[in-house]
Design a protein around this motif. Sequence first.
Motif: not given
Length: 56
Positions: A18-24, A31-45
Amino acid sequence: MADVPGRREPGTGEINYPAVARTLAALGYDGTVAMEAWASDDSELALERFRSAFTL
């Protein structure tokens, strides 16, 4: 981007997205912010965490 450690979704590590988003937004970035990560458990969460990470 992905949270640290472990390259998991936002909210599972050390980065304050949230702090990163507010600063941007304050800098006028629209522009676009790309996120690429693995779900830690529940993919919907994980998807909700991705969406809310940059929702102001």
